[in-house]
Design an enzyme around this catalytic site. Sequence first.
Site, PDB file in Angstrom:
ATOM      1  N   LYS A   1       1.042  -1.212  -0.085  1.00 48.62           N
ATOM      2  CA  LYS A   1       0.048  -0.010  -0.121  1.00 48.62           C
ATOM      3  C   LYS A   1       0.839   1.312  -0.091  1.00 48.62           C
ATOM      4  CE  LYS A   1      -4.257   1.555   0.064  1.00 48.62           C
ATOM      5  NZ  LYS A   1      -5.405   1.246   1.190  1.00 48.62           N
TER       6      LYS A   1
ATOM      7  N   GLU B   1      -6.043   0.546   7.547  1.00 46.55           N
ATOM      8  CA  GLU B   1      -6.169  -0.651   6.529  1.00 46.55           C
ATOM      9  C   GLU B   1      -6.321  -2.036   7.161  1.00 46.55           C
ATOM     10  OE1 GLU B   1      -5.710  -1.517   2.381  1.00 46.55           O
ATOM     11  OE2 GLU B   1      -5.769   0.288   3.467  1.00 46.55           O
ATOM     12  N   ASP B   2      -7.460  -2.722   6.730  1.00 48.29           N
ATOM     13  CA  ASP B   2      -7.590  -4.174   7.108  1.00 48.29           C
ATOM     14  C   ASP B   2      -7.891  -4.295   8.311  1.00 48.29           C
ATOM     15  OD1 ASP B   2      -7.102  -4.576   4.251  1.00 48.29           O
ATOM     16  OD2 ASP B   2      -5.023  -5.413   4.531  1.00 48.29           O
TER      17      ASP B   2
ATOM     18  N   ASN C   1     -13.765 -10.748  -3.943  1.00 44.93           N
ATOM     19  CA  ASN C   1     -12.365 -11.037  -4.780  1.00 44.93           C
ATOM     20  C   ASN C   1     -11.593 -12.289  -3.928  1.00 44.93           C
ATOM     21  OD1 ASN C   1     -10.939 -10.337  -6.917  1.00 44.93           O
ATOM     22  ND2 ASN C   1     -10.453  -8.192  -6.166  1.00 44.93           N
TER      23      ASN C   1
END
Length: 760
Positions: free
Chosen positions: A93, A135-136, A286
């Site tokens: 990232k 993030e995440d 995904n």
Amino acid sequence: MSQLRDDALDYHARPVAGKLEVRATKPLSTQRDLSLAYSPGVAAACEAIAADPQEAARLTSRGNLVAVVTNGTAVLGLGSIGALASKPVMEGKAVLFKKFAGIDAFDIELDEHDPEKLCDIVAALEPTFGAINLEDIKAPECFLIERNLRERMRIPVFHDDQHGTAIIVAAAIANGLVLVGKRIEEVRLVCSGAGAAALACLDLLVAMGVRPENITVTDIAGVVHEGRNELMDPWKAKWARPTAARTLGDIIVGADIFLGVSAANVLKPEMLAAMADRPIVLALANPNPEIPYELAKATRPDAIVATGRSDHPNQVNNVLCFPYIFRGALDVGATTINTEMALACVRALADLVRTTTPEMVHLAYQTEYLSFGPEYLIPKPFDPRLVVELPVAVAKAAMETGVASRPIEDLAVYRASLDQKVYKSGLIMRPQINRAKASLQRLAFTHGEEERILRAVQVVVEDKMARPILIGRPDVVQARIERYGLRLVQDRDFDLVNPYSDPRYNDYVAFYRDQMGRRGVTPELAREVVRTEPTVIAAIMVARGEADAMIAGPVGRFIDHLRDIQDVIGMRPDIREASTVHGLVLDRGVLFLADTYVSDAPTVEKIVETTLAASQAVKRFGIEPKVALISHSNFGSRESPQVRIMHDALTAIRARAPGLEIDGEMHADSALIPSLRDKILPDSTLTGEANLLIMPGLDAAHIAYNLVKAVTGCVSIGPIVLGPRLPAHVVTPSVTARGITNMAAIACAEAIALRQGEAG
């Protein structure tokens, strides 16, 4: 898959571990450098920031530094793998921030699952960073963490899994609705999934105009309905509806939009078949979507389909958004990223697709054309316009909503600065482009059927740089305009010369015969040449005053095009033979080299002509030339015929142009390193770094040019042809559409200068 795994591991391990490193941005080669970087000089910067915290953005990296923060509880499709195992993703990232928006990023993996403690850690980092990218982090903790940090911190906090996805989804739906002719206030939307990304998408879509009562949500436990207790939380409960429906199959009937942010294969073909006419399907699970793309299109050919995969059209990819929303936010010192900034990003994304797509996007994706439609709803990640349009939109929205601590005074200047991140040639080309726009010139292109020419012409027309004249067959030109998704219209945007039927054909033959009759060109040969050689046609048009300038190529040999130009147009009275100069746009600035394409073993007079003509060309870029005559001799250190040529040329140039800053003969490093030159010849008449190097011959010039270009990866401008009586340039087979656009601006600016009586 095994090979991909092996390749990925090798990629991360070699030649050094990981994907990031830290490099100094200032010189640290002398004791003085060290004293400025650290003690005692660093105290001045510390004191300035203590007096005014805003100085941190000017004096430190904080204004361009983002923290990518995770605890590894919801990583990609890997789940809760932990902070340490998430590090490759966070490094990735950070690399994307740098690649797409020039933002520095540190990845910070925190081994902390308690939301309050994690917030305490991140909040304490505020002095280090200009923004935080979460993030995440799994739901629902991610909602609590983001809300807590936004309340506590005076810098942007952005959970990309939520809001980045939402922005791309909203842009895709906005453009999809345009294509299907439906109003956002009237559509009915079904959402499969109720995690962080799904709920953020719904919030943003409501802000865009979707009615909350027209949205129904399902998750692993079925429809989110009033009275349900299973797997509920306050964020999900917001979307509970009074309904007897309990399954996705129940609620999908007649829906206009399916938004899948859940799991593979949950949308069955019979469900898709039951949707409304021309449905919009975003199957974003995904790597395997809620319904495979091919199956969706086979089931409903009228459907507009997007997925999260790169091997299908309309990939919903967060990289389209997050680098640029942070770019805009950082550049105005935003204290937060609000809904208005997100909506501005949505609008900018949607608008980009409706305009002509740049050539580099087609090259990156190896596709023949991209044109707004069912298979092109949102931009591709390598669309260079993203780094310009999105930050400007975000910065403007931040200023309008009062969250910009460092407002930008002139957005046009800001836009131009962002443009340099797209095309390194942008800054150096600005004077030429501005001059070309001042007076529309008629610019002939010899190979009007060629894709790169057509793409360049689209930009020339859009930017109002010239009135293009294309030489080519009308049916072929029109077919390729349509094939490449361009918006050019003959007669409105450009004029066309058909070499097989132009009514001026006989006049052109007579003109060419007059020019070439004493050089063995028979009437029959003249007719054949004018019919088959587009460079001759363009040169005749320029010579007859029917065009103001011309661009030959990119098909064919440079030297052949140049010969035709010299034969038909002729040379300036002060120049016997043409030469060329190239510009190399380096990190240190622009460096011009001459002669890169023509003169094999130049004489004294040829060096003089090339130097004076190249100096005039450099001045048209708004740059005062500083010329160095390059040799294997350093101010008389060697003797040879070539050294004598450069020595005598210097004397002649100084006599003809006494105001020109020039010296030589010298080594290339002496030309570019003033401190080295000062040691060798303290009284040199050249000051600072040379910006125009006159090479001793074609071998040296061509080798130097290609070597620098290959080693540095710099942008090149040219070759700029020097010497023809009227503006005529030749682009080489390796040129890009952007390179042709640059040469168009140069040719038109030269034509204007000539009309205004300026030399060269």
